[in-house]
Write a protein that holds these residues in place. Structure first.
Motif, PDB file in Angstrom:
ATOM      1  N   ASP A  91      38.350  55.513 120.018  1.00 28.51           N
ATOM      2  CA  ASP A  91      38.680  55.941 121.376  1.00 28.51           C
ATOM      3  C   ASP A  91      37.519  55.681 122.331  1.00 28.51           C
ATOM      4  OD1 ASP A  91      36.903  57.812 120.448  1.00 28.51           O
ATOM      5  OD2 ASP A  91      38.004  59.551 121.236  1.00 28.51           O
ATOM      6  N   THR A 104      44.749  56.849 124.746  1.00 26.53           N
ATOM      7  CA  THR A 104      45.430  55.731 124.113  1.00 26.53           C
ATOM      8  C   THR A 104      46.058  54.827 125.173  1.00 26.53           C
ATOM      9  OG1 THR A 104      45.921  57.109 122.196  1.00 26.53           O
ATOM     10  CG2 THR A 104      47.251  55.122 122.468  1.00 26.53           C
ATOM     11  N   ASN A 137      45.305  55.664 119.234  1.00 23.34           N
ATOM     12  CA  ASN A 137      45.093  57.094 119.025  1.00 23.34           C
ATOM     13  C   ASN A 137      44.040  57.294 117.939  1.00 23.34           C
ATOM     14  OD1 ASN A 137      45.257  59.825 118.637  1.00 23.34           O
ATOM     15  ND2 ASN A 137      47.291  59.794 117.703  1.00 23.34           N
ATOM     16  N   SER A 162      49.900  55.519 114.770  1.00 26.05           N
ATOM     17  CA  SER A 162      48.821  54.541 114.872  1.00 26.05           C
ATOM     18  C   SER A 162      48.179  54.241 113.526  1.00 26.05           C
ATOM     19  CB  SER A 162      47.744  55.056 115.842  1.00 26.05           C
ATOM     20  OG  SER A 162      48.275  55.232 117.137  1.00 26.05           O
TER      21      SER A 162
END
Length: 538
Positions: free
Chosen positions: A57, A120, A149, A244
């Protein structure tokens, strides 16, 4: 001819405009020198690039530092922004600013910036350099990165086995979310093994083929594991994953054996009934009553040395429901050998003479339960002079005497008393809340706590504390057939069915070490005594 004074005056006046001009050009209103304005912006960044960091992320941007004036010097600050659509000169101001920016380096040096905690999606990045005069460079080249994610589903920590049969185990757990404890996971990976499952041997565990679709976080899930071998202990664990592909940590490991029961009696008569098993304190013998040589007598099965059967009582009346004393020297039982049902005791050997302990005004005394300290015997009997009324729980000295009311049923019917290992509580069958459920009664404080919750048509009977005091075995017709279940003493109403297959299973009794249960069943037509392994933590 002009005189010299006039000439000097004329020369002064002609030079005055030039002098004044020099003063104005070299001074401001504060008499300070004037600095020429900086109108040259920093150079444009044209090599902006982006890579994903170890955390999925986060993005790491890098570029070559421009100059403060074109390609010279260095810039004063940067303005870095990102957006969900490509950034241009017209849309840059609408992007999300990035904080914690680096101080610009000298021209030609490599700059690096981590942009953390990105949601995301697809994100576009661009940079503008700014100099001391506030001049802004042209917008850099735009770059993009796809952020998946990064948060995996939470670990399942309450995986438990709620039922076992000859070839299958039923497991239950609370559904995690897709992001920690939020949302809904995408799929489960449930596996079993005959060895304790860990992260090291997870890959070698056998996947369970199931079409179970995860429910929203917090939902109780169940799955059945089929095709197992009889009498084998299996270990189960699971992981969940989101859309994901992020996997949860490995769950706690649950284990239990598939049911491996053993028939330990064989009736010598047609339609024989062996019932109410009770384990001796040393675990070598089981007392029970049977109708093999009359209406009902007390028998003892010696488990060691070929399973010898001993007939302890021989009466033309009913001797039933044995309860072993804590020191193993006596067996209490209910009998109507004097005309009405009272409590008696006998030494566990052939030919011993039973002794009358007493009863409750000649009424139907039944279900004797020896206290853990060996001092008294609890039993149930109808309220005085009301044969078909609710029961009271009585207590009588172990060497005989007057029975005392331990618990008065009144409008709260009670029965099937069983002592806790510490002697402080009784577990009872009671209809105090309309349905017939198991309740825990604390003798000293007179407090009640409910252990099971059932339908009106359901009966939970014949409870028995485990030696540890953590669990209670009992019989119930929840599934329509009488089976043996386990529940806990903490009021969680957890039910684990530990018997399965043909016939009723009733009147469970724990072995002293807590690893086995004895019960009666009519699997073969007549009622026989069976034993099977049990794990009270399953």
């Amino acid at each position: 001819m002009l005189n010299r004074a006039v000439v000097r005056r004329l020369l002064f006046l002609s030079a005055l405009p030039l002098f004044l001009l020099l003063i104005v050009s070299c001074s401001d209103e504060n008499n300070s020198p004037t600095v020429p304005l900086d109108e040259t912006p920093p150079g444009r960044i044209s090599d902006l690039s982006v890579v994903l960091s170890a955390r999925a992320d986060s993005a790491v941007l890098s570029w070559t530092a421009p100059g403060g004036d074109g390609s010279k010097g260095k810039a004063a600050t940067y303005d870095v922004r990102y957006a969900s659509s490509p950034l241009t000169e017209q849309t840059f101001a609408g992007g999300t600013p990035v904080s914690d920016l680096p101080s610009p380096a000298d021209t030609g040096q490599t700059e690096s910036l981590k942009v953390p905690n990105l949601p995301t999606g697809e994100w576009y990045f661009a940079v503008i350099a700014v100099d001391d005069a506030g001049n802004r460079s042209e917008i850099s080249n735009a770059v993009a990165a796809g952020i998946v994610n990064a948060e995996a589903p939470a670990m399942v920590d309450d995986l438990s086995i709620v039922a076992a049969s000859r070839d299958q185990l039923t497991v239950s757990w609370t559904a995690p979310g897709a992001d920690g404890d939020l949302g809904t996971a995408s799929h489960y990976d449930l596996r079993f093994s005959t060895e304790v499952i860990s992260a090291k041997n997870w890959a070698s565990a056998t996947p369970v083929v199931t079409q179970l679709v995860p429910s929203v976080a917090g939902t109780i899930e169940t799955a059945v594991v089929n095709g197992l071998e009889l009498g084998v202990t299996y270990y189960l664990a699971l992981r969940s994953a989101d859309a994901s592909g992020n996997e949860s940590p490995l769950s706690n490991v649950a284990s239990a054996p598939t049911v491996a029961f053993t028939q330990v009696t064989t009736s010598p008569i047609e339609d024989g009934i062996a019932a109410a098993p009770c384990w001796s304190p040393d675990g070598t013998r089981i007392a029970f009553h049977a109708n093999w040589e009359g209406p009902n007598d007390i028998w003892v099965l010696e488990l060691e040395g070929g399973r010898t059967l001993l007939q302890i009582t021989d009466s033309e009346m009913l001797d039933m429901e044995p309860s072993w004393s804590p020191d193993g020297s006596k067996i209490a039982f209910a009998s109507n050998r004097n005309g009405s049902f009272e409590i008696w005791s006998v030494e566990p050997k052939v030919g011993a003479t039973p002794e009358r302990l007493g009863g409750a005004l000649g009424l139907f005394a039944a279900e004797p339960a020896w206290s853990p300290d060996g001092a008294r015997v609890a039993f149930q009997a109808p309220r005085q002079l009301q044969m078909f009324s609710n029961y009271n729980i009585y207590s009588i000295p172990a060497d005989g005497g007057t029975a005392e009311i331990l618990l008065e049923g009144g409008g709260q019917p009670v029965g099937d008393p069983a002592w806790s290992p510490d002697g402080r509580s009784l577990v009872l069958l009671s209809g105090r809340s309309v349905t017939w459920d198991l309740w825990l009664f604390t003798v000293e404080s007179r407090e009640w706590s409910r252990l099971t919750t059932s339908l009106i048509s359901t009966f939970n009977e014949n409870p028995a504390f485990s030696p540890s005091g953590r669990s209670i075995a009992f019989e119930s017709n929840w599934t329509g057939n009488s089976e043996i279940y386990l529940t806990t003493t903490n009021g969680s109403d957890r039910r684990v069915k530990i018997t399965d297959g043909e016939g009723e299973k009733r009147e469970a009794a724990w072995s002293p070490d807590g690893t086995m249960l004895a019960y009666r069943s009519n699997r073969t037509g007549s009622y026989e005594i069976y034993i099977q392994p049990v794990d009270e933590d399953q």
